[in-house]
Design a protein around this motif. Structure first.
Motif: not given
Length: 218
Positions: A33-39, A94-108
């Motif tokens: 369950e911890k690994l399932a939350d990919r944030t 701001l929400d859209e900016l934060q979403d894109q920041a998260r997206l740019s880090l998702q692979e990492a």
């Protein structure tokens, strides 16, 4: 996964025999369950502590010389460099900016979770082998020594990746603050829905690249 450690034994009443210790387990120390939350928040919660990683490397005969603060500063510097001169006003809010920041880090983030699960599995296996074998058995088995070294390196990579993501996210926090000050909340009716080009542009530029911490000194 089965690990076999074999060693010769002399006995006055018997011919030379092989003493074998076999272990088979699929236990993970990390709950699924911890690994399932990919944030990013998951990464911040699960990043191994420096003392544990240092002890693991020492046990494998490897030297640990880096500091978490150094890794975080490198990541923060990468974000600041990439963000410099970028027109963040193209985002609707701001929400859209934060979403894109998260997206740019998702692979990492995904890479970190994969490495951490692998490292924890190996560390658990090695601990089980250590508890069920003698020092002589382990010292005389080159395959075990190689495996313990490889596990230590993976554990270090997970540690490095976790702190790199943490440093990048801290730097993004400053970007968010600057955006918030420069772009006060607008009435919903005035917000533009045509933000597809902004999304594609940020993803294409990848404000933070996985290569930045992949190529870092390990």
């Amino acid at each position: 996964m089965i690990v076999t450690i074999t060693t010769g034994r002399n006995d006055s009443d018997h011919h030379d025999t092989e003493q074998r210790c076999e272990l088979s387990t699929s236990v993970r120390r990390l709950g699924r369950e911890k690994l399932a939350d990919r944030t990013v928040e998951t990464v911040l919660q699960l990043t191994p502590d420096t003392e544990t990683v240092a002890a693991t490397l020492h046990g494998a005969g490897l030297r640990f010389s880096r500091k978490a603060e150094t890794v975080r500063r490198e990541a923060s510097r990468t974000v600041r460099t990439e963000a410099k001169g970028f027109d963040f006003s193209i985002f609707a809010d701001l929400d859209e900016l934060q979403d894109q920041a998260r997206l740019s880090l998702q692979e990492a983030v995904d890479t970190f979770l994969h490495l951490l699960a692998q490292a924890e599995d190996e560390r658990f296996q090695i601990e089980q082998i250590t508890q069920n074998t003698t020092v002589e058995q382990r010292l005389n088995d080159p395959a075990f020594r190689a495996r313990r070294e490889a596990a230590g390196r993976v554990f270090y990579q997970a540690w490095h990746g976790g702190h790199w993501i943490a440093g990048a996210w801290e730097a993004f926090g400053k970007v968010f603050d600057a955006y918030r000050k420069a772009n006060p909340a607008r009435p919903a009716a005035l917000a533009s829905n045509d933000t597809g080009h902004a999304r594609q542009d940020l993803v294409a530029r990848k404000i933070v690249s996985l290569d930045a911490w992949k190529s870092a000194d390990r």
